[in-house]
Structures are given as structure tokens and as C-alpha cells.
Design a protein around this motif. Structure first.
Motif, PDB file in Angstrom:
ATOM      1  N   GLY A 139     -13.429  -1.107  10.867  1.00 57.01           N
ATOM      2  CA  GLY A 139     -12.097  -2.245  11.791  1.00 57.01           C
ATOM      3  C   GLY A 139     -10.668  -2.674  11.250  1.00 57.01           C
ATOM      4  O   GLY A 139     -10.870  -2.946   9.739  1.00 57.01           O
ATOM      5  N   GLU A 140     -10.389  -3.876  11.636  1.00 63.95           N
ATOM      6  CA  GLU A 140      -9.189  -4.431  12.011  1.00 63.95           C
ATOM      7  C   GLU A 140      -9.326  -4.898  10.640  1.00 63.95           C
ATOM      8  O   GLU A 140      -8.671  -4.946   9.984  1.00 63.95           O
ATOM      9  N   ALA A 141     -10.358  -5.687  10.349  1.00 67.44           N
ATOM     10  CA  ALA A 141     -10.844  -6.865   9.208  1.00 67.44           C
ATOM     11  C   ALA A 141     -10.434  -6.010   7.895  1.00 67.44           C
ATOM     12  O   ALA A 141     -10.376  -6.736   6.990  1.00 67.44           O
ATOM     13  N   SER A 142     -10.988  -4.942   7.616  1.00 68.09           N
ATOM     14  CA  SER A 142     -11.255  -4.244   6.672  1.00 68.09           C
ATOM     15  C   SER A 142      -9.525  -3.978   6.447  1.00 68.09           C
ATOM     16  O   SER A 142      -9.388  -3.383   5.486  1.00 68.09           O
ATOM     17  N   GLU A 143      -9.158  -3.233   7.439  1.00 70.21           N
ATOM     18  CA  GLU A 143      -7.993  -3.034   7.296  1.00 70.21           C
ATOM     19  C   GLU A 143      -7.108  -4.171   6.676  1.00 70.21           C
ATOM     20  O   GLU A 143      -5.984  -3.920   5.644  1.00 70.21           O
ATOM     21  N   ARG A 144      -7.183  -5.597   7.220  1.00 70.35           N
ATOM     22  CA  ARG A 144      -6.267  -6.286   7.279  1.00 70.35           C
ATOM     23  C   ARG A 144      -6.914  -6.554   5.601  1.00 70.35           C
ATOM     24  O   ARG A 144      -5.553  -6.812   4.455  1.00 70.35           O
ATOM     25  N   ALA A 145      -7.789  -6.625   4.851  1.00 69.26           N
ATOM     26  CA  ALA A 145      -8.245  -6.809   3.645  1.00 69.26           C
ATOM     27  C   ALA A 145      -7.475  -5.788   2.551  1.00 69.26           C
ATOM     28  O   ALA A 145      -7.681  -5.460   1.955  1.00 69.26           O
ATOM     29  N   ALA A 146      -8.066  -4.553   3.179  1.00 71.53           N
ATOM     30  CA  ALA A 146      -7.115  -3.890   2.211  1.00 71.53           C
ATOM     31  C   ALA A 146      -5.445  -4.004   2.027  1.00 71.53           C
ATOM     32  O   ALA A 146      -4.996  -3.556   0.629  1.00 71.53           O
ATOM     33  N   ARG A 147      -4.719  -4.571   3.384  1.00 69.80           N
ATOM     34  CA  ARG A 147      -3.688  -4.803   2.905  1.00 69.80           C
ATOM     35  C   ARG A 147      -3.255  -6.342   2.286  1.00 69.80           C
ATOM     36  O   ARG A 147      -2.428  -5.452   0.939  1.00 69.80           O
ATOM     37  N   ALA A 148      -4.315  -6.580   1.758  1.00 73.21           N
ATOM     38  CA  ALA A 148      -4.180  -7.813   0.951  1.00 73.21           C
ATOM     39  C   ALA A 148      -4.928  -7.331  -0.591  1.00 73.21           C
ATOM     40  O   ALA A 148      -3.732  -7.651  -1.127  1.00 73.21           O
ATOM     41  N   SER A 149      -5.626  -6.349  -0.353  1.00 67.22           N
ATOM     42  CA  SER A 149      -5.359  -5.912  -1.685  1.00 67.22           C
ATOM     43  C   SER A 149      -4.997  -5.826  -2.081  1.00 67.22           C
ATOM     44  O   SER A 149      -3.951  -5.264  -3.495  1.00 67.22           O
ATOM     45  N   TYR A 150      -3.417  -4.573  -1.523  1.00 72.61           N
ATOM     46  CA  TYR A 150      -2.500  -3.659  -1.927  1.00 72.61           C
ATOM     47  C   TYR A 150      -1.540  -4.537  -2.155  1.00 72.61           C
ATOM     48  O   TYR A 150      -0.560  -4.857  -3.107  1.00 72.61           O
ATOM     49  N   ALA A 151      -1.458  -6.021  -1.803  1.00 76.11           N
ATOM     50  CA  ALA A 151       0.046  -6.787  -1.893  1.00 76.11           C
ATOM     51  C   ALA A 151      -0.757  -7.579  -3.288  1.00 76.11           C
ATOM     52  O   ALA A 151       0.402  -7.854  -3.392  1.00 76.11           O
ATOM     53  N   ALA A 152      -2.151  -7.953  -3.577  1.00 72.67           N
ATOM     54  CA  ALA A 152      -2.583  -8.340  -4.305  1.00 72.67           C
ATOM     55  C   ALA A 152      -1.798  -7.384  -5.946  1.00 72.67           C
ATOM     56  O   ALA A 152      -1.547  -7.791  -6.805  1.00 72.67           O
ATOM     57  N   ALA A 153      -1.821  -6.122  -5.266  1.00 75.78           N
ATOM     58  CA  ALA A 153      -1.793  -5.329  -6.119  1.00 75.78           C
ATOM     59  C   ALA A 153      -0.666  -4.998  -6.833  1.00 75.78           C
ATOM     60  O   ALA A 153       0.030  -4.604  -7.928  1.00 75.78           O
ATOM     61  N   LEU A 154      -0.068  -5.485  -6.245  1.00 75.09           N
ATOM     62  CA  LEU A 154       2.008  -5.516  -6.059  1.00 75.09           C
ATOM     63  C   LEU A 154       2.224  -6.600  -6.615  1.00 75.09           C
ATOM     64  O   LEU A 154       3.459  -6.689  -7.350  1.00 75.09           O
ATOM     65  N   GLN A 155       1.921  -7.801  -6.875  1.00 70.17           N
ATOM     66  CA  GLN A 155       1.198  -8.660  -8.420  1.00 70.17           C
ATOM     67  C   GLN A 155       0.747  -7.736 -10.240  1.00 70.17           C
ATOM     68  O   GLN A 155       0.356  -9.354 -10.304  1.00 70.17           O
ATOM     69  N   ASP A 156       0.291  -7.071  -9.791  1.00 68.80           N
ATOM     70  CA  ASP A 156      -0.868  -6.928 -10.512  1.00 68.80           C
ATOM     71  C   ASP A 156      -1.759  -7.432 -10.959  1.00 68.80           C
ATOM     72  O   ASP A 156      -2.493  -7.770 -12.558  1.00 68.80           O
ATOM     73  N   GLU A 157      -2.545  -7.485  -9.252  1.00 62.91           N
ATOM     74  CA  GLU A 157      -3.736  -8.283  -9.480  1.00 62.91           C
ATOM     75  C   GLU A 157      -5.187  -7.474  -8.815  1.00 62.91           C
ATOM     76  O   GLU A 157      -5.816  -8.490  -7.745  1.00 62.91           O
ATOM     77  N   PHE A 158      -4.479  -6.262  -8.843  1.00 60.68           N
ATOM     78  CA  PHE A 158      -5.078  -5.821  -7.399  1.00 60.68           C
ATOM     79  C   PHE A 158      -6.610  -6.126  -7.864  1.00 60.68           C
ATOM     80  O   PHE A 158      -7.708  -6.589  -7.544  1.00 60.68           O
ATOM     81  N   TRP A 159      -7.352  -5.815  -9.393  1.00 55.04           N
ATOM     82  CA  TRP A 159      -8.663  -5.684  -9.319  1.00 55.04           C
ATOM     83  C   TRP A 159      -9.619  -7.001  -9.304  1.00 55.04           C
ATOM     84  O   TRP A 159     -10.683  -7.413  -9.006  1.00 55.04           O
ATOM     85  N   THR A 160      -8.589  -8.361  -9.727  1.00 59.23           N
ATOM     86  CA  THR A 160      -9.006  -9.947  -9.926  1.00 59.23           C
ATOM     87  C   THR A 160      -9.511  -9.862  -7.511  1.00 59.23           C
ATOM     88  O   THR A 160     -10.129 -10.213  -7.587  1.00 59.23           O
ATOM     89  N   TYR A 161      -8.494  -9.874  -7.519  1.00 56.40           N
ATOM     90  CA  TYR A 161      -8.554 -10.047  -5.456  1.00 56.40           C
ATOM     91  C   TYR A 161      -9.757  -8.954  -5.375  1.00 56.40           C
ATOM     92  O   TYR A 161     -10.520  -9.400  -4.710  1.00 56.40           O
ATOM     93  N   HIS A 162      -9.797  -7.767  -5.742  1.00 55.52           N
ATOM     94  CA  HIS A 162     -10.590  -6.175  -5.316  1.00 55.52           C
ATOM     95  C   HIS A 162     -12.005  -7.414  -5.620  1.00 55.52           C
ATOM     96  O   HIS A 162     -13.671  -7.164  -4.887  1.00 55.52           O
ATOM     97  N   GLU A 163     -12.159  -8.096  -6.821  1.00 57.49           N
ATOM     98  CA  GLU A 163     -13.456  -8.199  -6.707  1.00 57.49           C
ATOM     99  C   GLU A 163     -13.962  -9.867  -6.173  1.00 57.49           C
ATOM    100  O   GLU A 163     -15.338  -9.776  -5.985  1.00 57.49           O
TER     101      GLU A 163
END
Length: 256
Positions: A139-163
Motif C-alpha cells: 500500500g501507500e506507505a510502501s509506495e512512499r518508501a519506494a519514491r524515497a529510495s528512488y529519490a536517494a538513488a538520484l543522488q547515487d545513494e540508493f543502496w545506503t538508503y535501501h539498507e
């Protein structure tokens, strides 16, 4: 109630209806792709659309066996896009691992803690490309987290944020997946908060997350985690040895 952290190898397993749906859809997709070379378009699919799992699909189902030996034509699933920020490993790696996941899924957290580090070692060696696709079945909380991890990825920090979204192999609560909490986490990790906030709410991020979600659901990934490695589907947070063997088999096949 069973502890979701219990290793899947020791859990009794009965084939749930959703896994039958997964296998059926994988086979249908394989036939469609091999016949015309293109992925079939799902009704309503496209930028900005929201994919929805069937009403009887239970996001809590956690199948615990390898589903196979069916293989699919992975041309439309393994994107190998050099600009894809949710990846690890070279674009031309001989083997691709596609991960369909959800940030509220305890089994996804378990797999990320126990198996992902070894898969990333193969990526660092140049033999594996990992491509993450958030399905957001919770649901929605998962979608927000996915958007957040994508936003982090745009700063080359996907894996750090994912962890950080899976602290010590656990999921965060819904309160910890609010936009404010996700922004605070970005600040804690040293990201550019202004850019992160902008990307978190951007249409481009929403479209990318929706497209990844639709890809997973088009393949029948209504239960997470689900994987394709070297074209072979695997369902559930299997023991690391299962992924080790699947990788070795795919790598050997790529070398003829």
C-alpha cells in the motif's frame, strides 16, 4: 502467529493459490514475449498509473520453495538501462538478477539482510547486474518508501538508503515511512535534503515507481519477494544457497 523472521528453509509450506497465479502468468508472459518480442501491455499500464493486485491476492503470503523450471524471455524485464539508478553491477554483466520487493515486507527485509550482500559481491566482480523493482503490494506507505529510495538513488545513494529502510534486517513501521520520517532519514544519511524533497514529490519519480510496480504485477508478483535470475523465477526469501546455485548455473550457461 508465526514469526516472519523465521528462516524460510525451516517453515512448513503449502502451495498458495497466488503462487499458481504467479507461475501461470510467468508462462503466459513467456509465450507472449517469445512470439512477438515485446512485453504485453497491461490494461491501464503507463506512466503515472497505479497497478492493483487481484482482490484475493494476499501480500502476506510467503511461499518458500523455488518455482520452476519455467524460464521466461527476459528481454523486456532485464532492462540493462545504463541510466537506471536502482541497480548494481555492470550493464553488460553476464547474469541479471531482477528483484521484486516491498519496503513493508518482512521477508524482503530478511532477504536483503541475509542474501543481498553476497549477490552484491558478484555485482562488484562484474558477473551480476542487480535491478530492483518495488511492487508496493502493501500500500501507500510502501509506495512512499519506494519514491524515497528512488529519490536517494538520484543522488547515487540508493543502496545506503535501501539498507537504512531495513534496519538490521527488519521493516520500519508505517509511522517511520511517512514523508517527514523519510526526509529525516535522508538528512541523517547526509543526502541533500532540498533535492531529496524535490525528487520525492516529483512526477518523474512517481512515474518511475509506478512503471516498476506495474512490471512486477504484470509478471504476477503479487507476493514479495519474487525474483528472476538468469531468466529463472524464484519466489520467497529462499536460503542464500538457492540464489548461489541459481547464479552459478546462469553464469555457467552464459559462458557456454
Amino acid at each position: 502467529m508465526a514469526d516472519p523472521r523465521t528462516p524460510t528453509a525451516s517453515r512448513p509450506w503449502v502451495l498458495p493459490a497466488v503462487v499458481v497465479a504467479v507461475l501461470t502468468l510467468v508462462l503466459l508472459v513467456a509465450v507472449a514475449w517469445s512470439s512477438d518480442g515485446d512485453a504485453p501491455a497491461a490494461p491501464g499500464a503507463g506512466p503515472g498509473t497505479t497497478a492493483t493486485a487481484p482482490e484475493d491476492a494476499d501480500p502476506g503470503d510467503a511461499p518458500t520453495d523455488v518455482q520452476g523450471p519455467a524460464e521466461v524471455d527476459t528481454a523486456a524485464v532485464e532492462r540493462r538501462d545504463p541510466d537506471d539508478p536502482l541497480t548494481d553491477g555492470p550493464v553488460d554483466a553476464p547474469v541479471v538478477l531482477v528483484v521484486f520487493s516491498d519496503y513493508q515486507c518482512p521477508f524482503c527485509a530478511q532477504w536483503s539482510q541475509e542474501t543481498l550482500p553476497e549477490m552484491r559481491e558478484h555485482a562488484a566482480a562484474g558477473d551480476l547486474r542487480i535491478e530492483y523493482r518495488d511492487v508496493n503490494v502493501f500500500g501507500e506507505a510502501s509506495e512512499r518508501a519506494a519514491r524515497a529510495s528512488y529519490a536517494a538513488a538520484l543522488q547515487d545513494e540508493f543502496w545506503t538508503y535501501h539498507e537504512a529502510l531495513y534496519p538490521e534486517g527488519e521493516t520500519r513501521s508505517e509511522d517511520e515511512l511517512s514523508e517527514q520520517a523519510l526526509t529525516d532519514l535522508a538528512a541523517e544519511l547526509g543526502l541533500d535534503v532540498e533535492q531529496f524533497t524535490r525528487d520525492l514529490g516529483s512526477a518523474g519519480t512517481a512515474d518511475a515507481v509506478a512503471a516498476n510496480e506495474q512490471l512486477g504485477l504484470d509478471l504476477g508478483a503479487y507476493s514479495t519477494p519474487a525474483f528472476l535470475i538468469g531468466g529463472r523465477p524464484i519466489v520467497g526469501a529462499q536460503p542464500t544457497q538457492v540464489f548461489r546455485d541459481a547464479f552459478d548455473t546462469a553464469l555457467a550457461a552464459s559462458r557456454g
